[in-house]
Design a protein around this motif. Sequence first.
Motif, mmCIF file in Angstrom:
data_model
loop_
_atom_site.group_PDB
_atom_site.id
_atom_site.type_symbol
_atom_site.label_atom_id
_atom_site.label_comp_id
_atom_site.label_asym_id
_atom_site.label_seq_id
_atom_site.Cartn_x
_atom_site.Cartn_y
_atom_site.Cartn_z
ATOM 1 N N ILE A 278 0.900 -1.158 0.000
ATOM 2 C CA ILE A 278 0.000 0.000 0.000
ATOM 3 C C ILE A 278 0.937 1.205 0.000
ATOM 4 O O ILE A 278 1.651 1.439 0.969
ATOM 5 C CB ILE A 278 -0.926 0.041 1.221
ATOM 6 N N GLN A 279 0.985 1.935 -1.104
ATOM 7 C CA GLN A 279 1.887 3.083 -1.232
ATOM 8 C C GLN A 279 1.051 4.353 -1.120
ATOM 9 O O GLN A 279 0.165 4.593 -1.943
ATOM 10 C CB GLN A 279 2.647 3.019 -2.551
ATOM 11 N N TYR A 280 1.364 5.144 -0.096
ATOM 12 C CA TYR A 280 0.593 6.331 0.258
ATOM 13 C C TYR A 280 1.481 7.571 0.159
ATOM 14 O O TYR A 280 2.564 7.608 0.747
ATOM 15 C CB TYR A 280 0.053 6.168 1.683
ATOM 16 N N VAL A 281 1.033 8.571 -0.579
ATOM 17 C CA VAL A 281 1.804 9.807 -0.723
ATOM 18 C C VAL A 281 1.457 10.740 0.431
ATOM 19 O O VAL A 281 0.303 11.154 0.594
ATOM 20 C CB VAL A 281 1.530 10.481 -2.083
ATOM 21 N N ASN B 209 -1.385 12.277 -5.760
ATOM 22 C CA ASN B 209 -1.123 13.491 -4.993
ATOM 23 C C ASN B 209 -1.165 13.152 -3.510
ATOM 24 O O ASN B 209 -1.597 12.058 -3.123
ATOM 25 C CB ASN B 209 -2.173 14.553 -5.334
ATOM 26 N N ALA B 210 -0.746 14.076 -2.679
ATOM 27 C CA ALA B 210 -0.777 13.864 -1.231
ATOM 28 C C ALA B 210 -2.180 13.448 -0.806
ATOM 29 O O ALA B 210 -3.177 14.004 -1.265
ATOM 30 C CB ALA B 210 -0.358 15.132 -0.508
ATOM 31 N N GLY B 211 -2.237 12.419 0.039
ATOM 32 C CA GLY B 211 -3.511 11.914 0.519
ATOM 33 C C GLY B 211 -4.086 10.785 -0.314
ATOM 34 O O GLY B 211 -5.137 10.240 0.008
ATOM 35 N N GLN B 212 -3.395 10.407 -1.372
ATOM 36 C CA GLN B 212 -3.863 9.311 -2.215
ATOM 37 C C GLN B 212 -2.941 8.103 -2.043
ATOM 38 O O GLN B 212 -1.775 8.246 -1.671
ATOM 39 C CB GLN B 212 -3.888 9.736 -3.685
ATOM 40 N N PHE B 213 -3.488 6.920 -2.353
ATOM 41 C CA PHE B 213 -2.699 5.696 -2.239
ATOM 42 C C PHE B 213 -2.983 4.777 -3.414
ATOM 43 O O PHE B 213 -3.984 4.921 -4.130
ATOM 44 C CB PHE B 213 -3.003 4.966 -0.922
ATOM 45 N N VAL B 214 -2.094 3.810 -3.567
ATOM 46 C CA VAL B 214 -2.286 2.728 -4.526
ATOM 47 C C VAL B 214 -1.964 1.428 -3.797
ATOM 48 O O VAL B 214 -1.085 1.390 -2.936
ATOM 49 C CB VAL B 214 -1.388 2.899 -5.779
ATOM 50 N N ILE B 215 -2.728 0.389 -4.117
ATOM 51 C CA ILE B 215 -2.444 -0.945 -3.599
ATOM 52 C C ILE B 215 -1.917 -1.775 -4.767
ATOM 53 O O ILE B 215 -2.587 -1.909 -5.787
ATOM 54 C CB ILE B 215 -3.703 -1.618 -3.004
ATOM 55 N N PHE B 216 -0.705 -2.289 -4.596
ATOM 56 C CA PHE B 216 -0.099 -3.163 -5.593
ATOM 57 C C PHE B 216 -0.117 -4.594 -5.065
ATOM 58 O O PHE B 216 0.464 -4.880 -4.016
ATOM 59 C CB PHE B 216 1.345 -2.762 -5.887
ATOM 60 N N PHE B 217 -0.758 -5.483 -5.806
ATOM 61 C CA PHE B 217 -0.790 -6.899 -5.486
ATOM 62 C C PHE B 217 0.352 -7.584 -6.238
ATOM 63 O O PHE B 217 1.010 -6.964 -7.078
ATOM 64 C CB PHE B 217 -2.154 -7.475 -5.894
ATOM 65 N N PRO B 218 0.626 -8.863 -5.970
ATOM 66 C CA PRO B 218 1.735 -9.543 -6.666
ATOM 67 C C PRO B 218 1.632 -9.499 -8.188
ATOM 68 O O PRO B 218 2.648 -9.574 -8.871
ATOM 69 C CB PRO B 218 1.652 -10.978 -6.143
ATOM 70 N N GLU B 219 0.439 -9.350 -8.726
ATOM 71 C CA GLU B 219 0.288 -9.309 -10.181
ATOM 72 C C GLU B 219 0.533 -7.934 -10.782
ATOM 73 O O GLU B 219 0.385 -7.746 -11.989
ATOM 74 C CB GLU B 219 -1.094 -9.830 -10.588
ATOM 75 N N ASP B 220 0.926 -6.961 -9.956
ATOM 76 C CA ASP B 220 1.134 -5.589 -10.417
ATOM 77 C C ASP B 220 2.621 -5.225 -10.440
ATOM 78 O O ASP B 220 3.252 -5.094 -9.393
ATOM 79 C CB ASP B 220 0.411 -4.606 -9.487
#
Length: 150
Positions: A74-77, A119-130
């Motif tokens: 989970i990558q959060y800016v 942008n600040a306050g946003q996140f992305v979830i990367f699973f093993p397939e990403d």
Amino acid sequence: MIIDTIKNGLNYAALHPLFKKAFDYIRQTDLFSTPAGTYVVEEDTVKAIVSEAPGKKAETALEKFECHSRFIDIQYVISGTEQMGWKPRQNCITPNGDYNPEKDVQFYKDAPDTFFTLNAGQFVIFFPEDVHAPMIGDGLIKKLVMKIKI
């Protein structure tokens, strides 16, 4: 891959038994004041990695076009603006070295299918397939990467 704002983070808690713990950590921690470093949230299953570094040019970031097999990111800016490249792992055909089980990372030489901006306050979830290439941008980027054991 999932992209959203942190205010919606708990909407994804049902996807993995440790997601609630990760999103609670993000919401309850003063991340603006937290120094760069690695923090254990739950031994062997959840850790938080805070980093603060200048953004990279896309070509440089793509040298580390990566994915993981044992952990979800989970990558959060926290501050700044970060662009990332992404491609489905199943479509990557050119490994860049062997899988490193100690670091849980596999690199690829393939090009991303798409780029997106957080942008600040946003996140992305990367699973093993990403497969992803983070830290693309100008200026200082402070971010948090939550490593969630599968």
